[in-house]
Enzyme design. Structure first.
Site, mmCIF file in Angstrom:
data_model
loop_
_atom_site.group_PDB
_atom_site.id
_atom_site.type_symbol
_atom_site.label_atom_id
_atom_site.label_comp_id
_atom_site.label_asym_id
_atom_site.label_seq_id
_atom_site.Cartn_x
_atom_site.Cartn_y
_atom_site.Cartn_z
ATOM 1 N N LYS A 13 64.035 -45.084 -28.456
ATOM 2 C CA LYS A 13 63.048 -44.299 -28.096
ATOM 3 C C LYS A 13 61.398 -45.130 -28.380
ATOM 4 O O LYS A 13 60.516 -45.043 -27.816
ATOM 5 C CB LYS A 13 62.917 -42.914 -28.869
ATOM 6 C CG LYS A 13 64.216 -42.423 -28.562
ATOM 7 C CD LYS A 13 64.276 -40.959 -29.240
ATOM 8 C CE LYS A 13 64.150 -41.027 -30.629
ATOM 9 N NZ LYS A 13 65.366 -41.642 -31.731
ATOM 10 N N ARG A 88 62.511 -31.776 -31.929
ATOM 11 C CA ARG A 88 64.175 -32.043 -32.566
ATOM 12 C C ARG A 88 64.684 -30.965 -32.773
ATOM 13 O O ARG A 88 65.920 -30.956 -33.219
ATOM 14 C CB ARG A 88 63.886 -32.952 -33.808
ATOM 15 C CG ARG A 88 63.923 -34.441 -33.655
ATOM 16 C CD ARG A 88 63.669 -35.080 -35.220
ATOM 17 N NE ARG A 88 64.320 -36.188 -35.273
ATOM 18 C CZ ARG A 88 64.183 -37.426 -35.320
ATOM 19 N NH1 ARG A 88 62.842 -37.442 -34.916
ATOM 20 N NH2 ARG A 88 64.518 -38.520 -35.650
ATOM 21 N N ARG A 123 68.386 -53.446 -37.165
ATOM 22 C CA ARG A 123 67.021 -53.169 -37.323
ATOM 23 C C ARG A 123 66.336 -53.923 -38.352
ATOM 24 O O ARG A 123 66.599 -53.560 -39.607
ATOM 25 C CB ARG A 123 66.529 -51.728 -37.142
ATOM 26 C CG ARG A 123 65.096 -51.594 -37.011
ATOM 27 C CD ARG A 123 64.913 -50.361 -36.286
ATOM 28 N NE ARG A 123 65.328 -48.990 -37.097
ATOM 29 C CZ ARG A 123 65.103 -47.716 -36.726
ATOM 30 N NH1 ARG A 123 64.406 -47.548 -35.914
ATOM 31 N NH2 ARG A 123 65.497 -46.963 -37.554
ATOM 32 N N ARG A 156 64.719 -50.340 -43.064
ATOM 33 C CA ARG A 156 64.090 -48.953 -43.324
ATOM 34 C C ARG A 156 65.269 -48.261 -44.162
ATOM 35 O O ARG A 156 66.472 -48.502 -43.921
ATOM 36 C CB ARG A 156 64.275 -48.139 -42.011
ATOM 37 C CG ARG A 156 62.790 -47.663 -41.704
ATOM 38 C CD ARG A 156 62.675 -47.090 -40.290
ATOM 39 N NE ARG A 156 63.186 -45.926 -39.872
ATOM 40 C CZ ARG A 156 63.338 -45.248 -39.045
ATOM 41 N NH1 ARG A 156 62.402 -45.581 -37.974
ATOM 42 N NH2 ARG A 156 63.842 -43.940 -38.948
ATOM 43 N N ARG A 167 72.297 -38.801 -40.173
ATOM 44 C CA ARG A 167 71.328 -38.618 -39.117
ATOM 45 C C ARG A 167 72.020 -38.108 -37.749
ATOM 46 O O ARG A 167 71.512 -37.493 -37.197
ATOM 47 C CB ARG A 167 70.414 -39.985 -38.739
ATOM 48 C CG ARG A 167 69.550 -40.188 -40.003
ATOM 49 C CD ARG A 167 68.834 -41.464 -40.217
ATOM 50 N NE ARG A 167 68.057 -41.847 -39.096
ATOM 51 C CZ ARG A 167 67.678 -43.134 -38.793
ATOM 52 N NH1 ARG A 167 68.164 -44.134 -39.526
ATOM 53 N NH2 ARG A 167 66.892 -43.263 -37.723
HETATM 54 P P1 AP5 Z 1 64.214 -48.052 -31.987
HETATM 55 O O1 AP5 Z 1 63.411 -48.247 -30.762
HETATM 56 O O2 AP5 Z 1 63.781 -48.233 -33.284
HETATM 57 O O3 AP5 Z 1 64.994 -46.675 -32.014
HETATM 58 P P2 AP5 Z 1 64.530 -45.270 -31.982
HETATM 59 O O4 AP5 Z 1 65.238 -44.334 -31.013
HETATM 60 O O5 AP5 Z 1 63.173 -45.283 -32.125
HETATM 61 O O6 AP5 Z 1 65.130 -45.145 -33.530
HETATM 62 P P3 AP5 Z 1 64.509 -44.394 -34.835
HETATM 63 O O7 AP5 Z 1 65.610 -44.510 -35.935
HETATM 64 O O8 AP5 Z 1 63.076 -44.671 -35.122
HETATM 65 O O9 AP5 Z 1 64.540 -42.870 -34.448
HETATM 66 P P4 AP5 Z 1 64.712 -41.616 -35.317
HETATM 67 O O10 AP5 Z 1 64.943 -40.573 -34.366
HETATM 68 O O11 AP5 Z 1 66.040 -41.756 -36.145
HETATM 69 O O12 AP5 Z 1 63.773 -41.795 -36.423
HETATM 70 P P5 AP5 Z 1 62.376 -41.128 -36.546
HETATM 71 O O13 AP5 Z 1 61.501 -42.295 -37.018
HETATM 72 O O14 AP5 Z 1 61.900 -40.635 -35.326
HETATM 73 O O15 AP5 Z 1 65.375 -49.182 -31.768
HETATM 74 C C1 AP5 Z 1 66.404 -49.230 -32.988
HETATM 75 C C2 AP5 Z 1 66.728 -50.802 -32.984
HETATM 76 O O16 AP5 Z 1 67.368 -51.129 -31.949
HETATM 77 C C3 AP5 Z 1 65.451 -51.833 -33.255
HETATM 78 O O17 AP5 Z 1 66.060 -52.840 -33.994
HETATM 79 C C4 AP5 Z 1 65.395 -52.217 -31.583
HETATM 80 O O18 AP5 Z 1 64.856 -53.557 -31.572
HETATM 81 C C5 AP5 Z 1 66.968 -52.298 -31.064
HETATM 82 N N1 AP5 Z 1 66.882 -52.075 -29.702
HETATM 83 C C6 AP5 Z 1 66.020 -51.094 -29.102
HETATM 84 N N2 AP5 Z 1 66.421 -50.748 -27.651
HETATM 85 C C7 AP5 Z 1 67.438 -51.958 -27.473
HETATM 86 C C8 AP5 Z 1 68.054 -52.321 -26.355
HETATM 87 N N3 AP5 Z 1 68.149 -51.850 -25.051
HETATM 88 N N4 AP5 Z 1 68.888 -53.328 -26.488
HETATM 89 C C9 AP5 Z 1 69.108 -54.118 -27.546
HETATM 90 N N5 AP5 Z 1 68.612 -53.655 -28.884
HETATM 91 C C10 AP5 Z 1 67.570 -52.396 -28.744
HETATM 92 O O19 AP5 Z 1 62.522 -40.179 -37.879
HETATM 93 C C11 AP5 Z 1 62.852 -40.466 -39.013
HETATM 94 C C12 AP5 Z 1 63.136 -39.260 -39.874
HETATM 95 O O20 AP5 Z 1 61.753 -38.691 -39.989
HETATM 96 C C13 AP5 Z 1 64.080 -38.488 -39.121
HETATM 97 O O21 AP5 Z 1 65.339 -38.695 -39.870
HETATM 98 C C14 AP5 Z 1 63.728 -36.992 -39.821
HETATM 99 O O22 AP5 Z 1 64.017 -36.849 -41.311
HETATM 100 C C15 AP5 Z 1 62.296 -36.995 -39.900
HETATM 101 N N6 AP5 Z 1 61.645 -36.420 -38.423
HETATM 102 C C16 AP5 Z 1 60.828 -37.129 -37.781
HETATM 103 N N7 AP5 Z 1 60.824 -36.393 -36.475
HETATM 104 C C17 AP5 Z 1 60.850 -35.117 -36.937
HETATM 105 C C18 AP5 Z 1 60.809 -33.838 -36.338
HETATM 106 N N8 AP5 Z 1 60.475 -33.763 -35.047
HETATM 107 N N9 AP5 Z 1 61.389 -32.744 -36.847
HETATM 108 C C19 AP5 Z 1 62.084 -32.871 -38.109
HETATM 109 N N10 AP5 Z 1 61.884 -34.207 -38.831
HETATM 110 C C20 AP5 Z 1 61.578 -35.283 -38.222
#
Ligand code: AP5
Length: 210
Positions: A13, A88, A123, A156, A167
């Protein structure tokens, strides 16, 4: 255009949001990034969110809804925005509607749990500028330092295997129902994540007709 990027942790994402926001010249709003910044700066919100984030649970709805409400009120969101990682829960989706925000499209990036584990174990992030890489799929020149600013790469904390498992459980239990919420409204376009960022971007652009 107001867009939501939806999908499991590590589906890509954030990677896609960063590319598409440049194409459309609109901001990306990531609740995860905002929360990590608050944790780093040890703000009251960061201190309250830290343990939930490190254990792979969700931060309380009222906290993230507050972040989004404040951010969407800023001028640069007037011509559109991308939401990455919000909503979410169904309560968060309802709160977004109650703010009067009209969502045009929900891009759902589909990835198996196996693929997620592979993505998140490889990552790496820049500890200073936050640029995101992958040891295999998006490596830096030496896989130790950032190509953009030269700072050391970090892992991370919530990418540790036991936290990734938690997660994913949280995603299936609490976040997947959000997809049904937007499917009923006819807003969802699903994309299977591809082996490679560029090919996935091609499909995202096709879905957005850009
Ligand atoms: P990446 O693009 O980083 O993936 P992502 O979907 O953004 O993953 P996140 O881990 O950031 O999402 P998340 O939703 O768990 O975490 P968030 O920060 O929102 O890609 C991942 C890896 O794959 C990278 O290394 C990239 O290079 C590689 N890659 C990407 N595309 C590729 C492809 N096509 N082919 C090959 N490789 C590829 O949230 C963190 C925490 O914050 C949550 O756990 C929660 O505790 C809290 N939080 C955040 N938002 C909320 C909310 N709305 N409500 C409640 N708690 C929340």
């Amino acid at each position: 255009m107001n867009i939501i990027f939806f999908g499991p942790p590590g589906a890509g994402k954030g990677t896609q949001a960063e590319i598409i926001c440049t194409c459309l010249n609109i901001p990306t709003i990531s609740t995860g990034a905002a929360l990590r910044e608050a944790v780093k700066n040890e703000t009251p919100m960061g201190l309250a969110a830290k343990s939930a984030m490190e254990s792979g649970s969700l931060v309380p709805d009222e906290v993230v809804i507050g972040i989004i409400r404040d951010r969407l009120a800023q001028d640069d969101c007037k011509n559109g925005y991308i939401l990455d990682g919000f909503p979410r829960t169904v309560a968060q989706a309802e709160a977004l509607d109650a703010m009067g925000q009209k969502i045009d499209t929900v891009i759902s990036i589909v990835a198996s749990d196996e693929k997620i584990v592979e993505r998140l174990s490889g990552r790496r992030l820049c500890g200073v500028c936050g640029a995101s890489y992958h040891l295999v799929y998006n490596p830096t020149k030496d896989n130790k330092t950032c190509d953009k600013c030269g700072a050391d790469l970090i892992i991370r904390k919530d990418d540790a295997p036991e936290v990734v498992k938690s997660r994913l459980e949280t995603y299936h239990a609490e976040t997947e129902p959000v997809l049904a919420y937007y499917t009923e409204k006819g807003l969802v376009k699903s994309i299977e994540t591809q082996e490679g960022v560029e090919e996935t971007t091609r499909l995202v652009k096709q879905a957005l007709c850009i």
